[in-house]
Design a protein around this motif. Structure first.
Motif, PDB file in Angstrom:
ATOM      1  N   ALA A 169      12.635  66.132  28.707  1.00 26.73           N
ATOM      2  CA  ALA A 169      11.441  65.992  29.275  1.00 26.73           C
ATOM      3  C   ALA A 169      10.984  65.631  30.769  1.00 26.73           C
ATOM      4  O   ALA A 169      10.573  66.544  31.474  1.00 26.73           O
ATOM      5  CB  ALA A 169      10.090  67.235  28.473  1.00 26.73           C
ATOM      6  N   ARG A 170      10.545  64.324  30.402  1.00 28.77           N
ATOM      7  CA  ARG A 170      10.077  63.348  31.489  1.00 28.77           C
ATOM      8  C   ARG A 170      11.482  63.586  32.193  1.00 28.77           C
ATOM      9  O   ARG A 170      11.118  63.837  33.474  1.00 28.77           O
ATOM     10  CB  ARG A 170      10.820  61.962  30.739  1.00 28.77           C
ATOM     11  CG  ARG A 170       9.579  61.469  31.154  1.00 28.77           C
ATOM     12  CD  ARG A 170       9.374  60.001  30.818  1.00 28.77           C
ATOM     13  NE  ARG A 170       8.138  59.758  30.063  1.00 28.77           N
ATOM     14  CZ  ARG A 170       8.257  59.801  28.731  1.00 28.77           C
ATOM     15  NH1 ARG A 170       9.457  60.355  27.934  1.00 28.77           N
ATOM     16  NH2 ARG A 170       7.151  59.989  27.616  1.00 28.77           N
ATOM     17  N   THR A 226       2.144  69.615  29.102  1.00 31.63           N
ATOM     18  CA  THR A 226       3.470  70.584  28.858  1.00 31.63           C
ATOM     19  C   THR A 226       3.139  72.042  29.943  1.00 31.63           C
ATOM     20  O   THR A 226       1.336  72.271  30.887  1.00 31.63           O
ATOM     21  CB  THR A 226       3.421  71.262  27.997  1.00 31.63           C
ATOM     22  OG1 THR A 226       1.794  72.087  27.300  1.00 31.63           O
ATOM     23  CG2 THR A 226       3.555  70.822  26.317  1.00 31.63           C
ATOM     24  N   TRP A 238      10.936  67.229  33.894  1.00 33.91           N
ATOM     25  CA  TRP A 238      10.315  66.406  35.414  1.00 33.91           C
ATOM     26  C   TRP A 238      10.615  66.009  36.571  1.00 33.91           C
ATOM     27  O   TRP A 238       9.938  66.276  37.192  1.00 33.91           O
ATOM     28  CB  TRP A 238       8.523  66.611  34.250  1.00 33.91           C
ATOM     29  CG  TRP A 238       7.466  66.494  35.444  1.00 33.91           C
ATOM     30  CD1 TRP A 238       6.785  65.780  36.148  1.00 33.91           C
ATOM     31  CD2 TRP A 238       7.243  68.209  34.708  1.00 33.91           C
ATOM     32  NE1 TRP A 238       5.659  66.260  36.353  1.00 33.91           N
ATOM     33  CE2 TRP A 238       5.553  67.731  36.082  1.00 33.91           C
ATOM     34  CE3 TRP A 238       7.521  69.367  34.885  1.00 33.91           C
ATOM     35  CZ2 TRP A 238       4.831  68.650  36.170  1.00 33.91           C
ATOM     36  CZ3 TRP A 238       5.890  69.825  35.435  1.00 33.91           C
ATOM     37  CH2 TRP A 238       5.087  69.918  36.271  1.00 33.91           C
ATOM     38  N   PHE A 292       5.346  62.149  25.972  1.00 32.01           N
ATOM     39  CA  PHE A 292       4.523  63.205  26.698  1.00 32.01           C
ATOM     40  C   PHE A 292       3.591  63.594  26.841  1.00 32.01           C
ATOM     41  O   PHE A 292       2.813  64.029  26.696  1.00 32.01           O
ATOM     42  CB  PHE A 292       5.931  63.736  26.627  1.00 32.01           C
ATOM     43  CG  PHE A 292       6.456  64.963  27.906  1.00 32.01           C
ATOM     44  CD1 PHE A 292       7.006  64.460  28.764  1.00 32.01           C
ATOM     45  CD2 PHE A 292       5.145  66.270  27.512  1.00 32.01           C
ATOM     46  CE1 PHE A 292       7.014  65.533  29.705  1.00 32.01           C
ATOM     47  CE2 PHE A 292       5.535  67.110  28.875  1.00 32.01           C
ATOM     48  CZ  PHE A 292       6.953  66.142  29.545  1.00 32.01           C
ATOM     49  N   GLY A 339       8.340  71.621  27.298  1.00 35.94           N
ATOM     50  CA  GLY A 339       7.676  69.875  27.310  1.00 35.94           C
ATOM     51  C   GLY A 339       7.462  70.198  25.849  1.00 35.94           C
ATOM     52  O   GLY A 339       6.693  70.907  25.357  1.00 35.94           O
TER      53      GLY A 339
END
Length: 267
Positions: free
Chosen positions: A99-100, A142, A103, A139, A74
């Protein structure tokens, strides 16, 4: 040498019943050192989070900027700060979206980020929203593996991005951590009752500061516990002790109080 008087309010609070509005208010007002909640996440959620980390794309910080190896999933906004104190927006938004998606694909149930934000929002009395930049949510959440420690430093988004990064105006910042893996020894987070002063720059080292910066300052040290959560005001100088040969993995993000009384979050 005369004995330094101690601040009786700069102490950690253990909150087995969970975070409360009072806890957050004291941390925001810098009248507490830290609040810890044992077993904030159960062992199965910790194990699932750890397993997810093996499937998620991770990267190490640039050793020229962060001299102790730290691996994380992240994006953190600080990684995208330009020399002029602005944001490398194109690169940040690309990595934040990637990253989103990663996840979401991990399909963690319960989602430890959503779960922790919901509990903190309940404590504060209103839902926590992502910080936004130009109307776009940043975002938050992490995963970081810090085994060789982190330098003495402080965190303050208002100083890091003095031209004002977020759409929201912030007045105070908090840092949240919850551990999915903990070492048997080492890995403690130490906080000092000291905030940045211009004179501290003479002790600057890489992204952090040398220990002389907090010499003679009051301190508290907190060892990580599996599933345990830690909330503190990162304007106080802090560092992470090394735990060589063992794993210390935490889910982390920041919170900030805005001028409208809301809490926002980012990483």
């Amino acid at each position: 040498m005369p004995r330094t008087a101690l601040d009786p309010l700069f102490t950690p609070t253990d909150a087995p019943g969970g975070f409360t509005e009072r806890h957050l208010a004291h941390l925001i007002g810098a009248t507490a050192a830290a609040v810890t909640v044992p077993r904030f996440l159960d062992e199965q959620t910790c194990a699932d989070t750890l397993a997810a980390l093996e499937r998620l794309p991770t990267a190490a910080y640039d050793l020229e900027r962060v001299p102790t190896p730290i691996v994380r999933f992240g994006p953190s906004l600080n990684d995208y700060r330009t020399a002029a104190g602005g944001l490398d927006a194109e690169r940040y938004w690309r990595d934040a979206e990637a990253a989103r998606v990663s996840w979401q694909r991990a399909r963690l149930r319960p989602d430890p980020v959503a779960l922790s934000l919901a509990r903190l929002g309940t404590a504060w009395g209103s839902a926590i929203s992502p910080a936004t930049i130009g109307g776009r949510p940043v975002f938050a959440g992490t995963l970081r593996e810090i085994n060789e420690g982190a330098l003495l430093h402080y965190d303050d988004v208002r100083r890091e991005f003095p031209c004002r990064l977020f759409d929201q105006e912030t007045v105070a910042q908090l840092a949240f951590n919850v551990w999915a893996a903990v070492p048997e020894t080492g890995g403690a987070t130490t906080l000092w009752r000291h905030r940045w002063d211009p004179a501290d720059e003479q002790h600057r080292y890489s992204y952090g500061y040398r220990s002389k910066t907090v010499e003679h300052c009051q301190q508290v040290s907190l060892r990580p516990q599996l599933g345990g959560a830690l909330l503190f005001n990162p304007a106080h100088f802090h560092e992470v002790q090394a735990n060589p040969g063992q794993r210390r993995i935490a889910l982390a993000y920041f919170l900030a109080l805005t001028t409208t009384g809301q809490l926002i979050t980012w990483s």
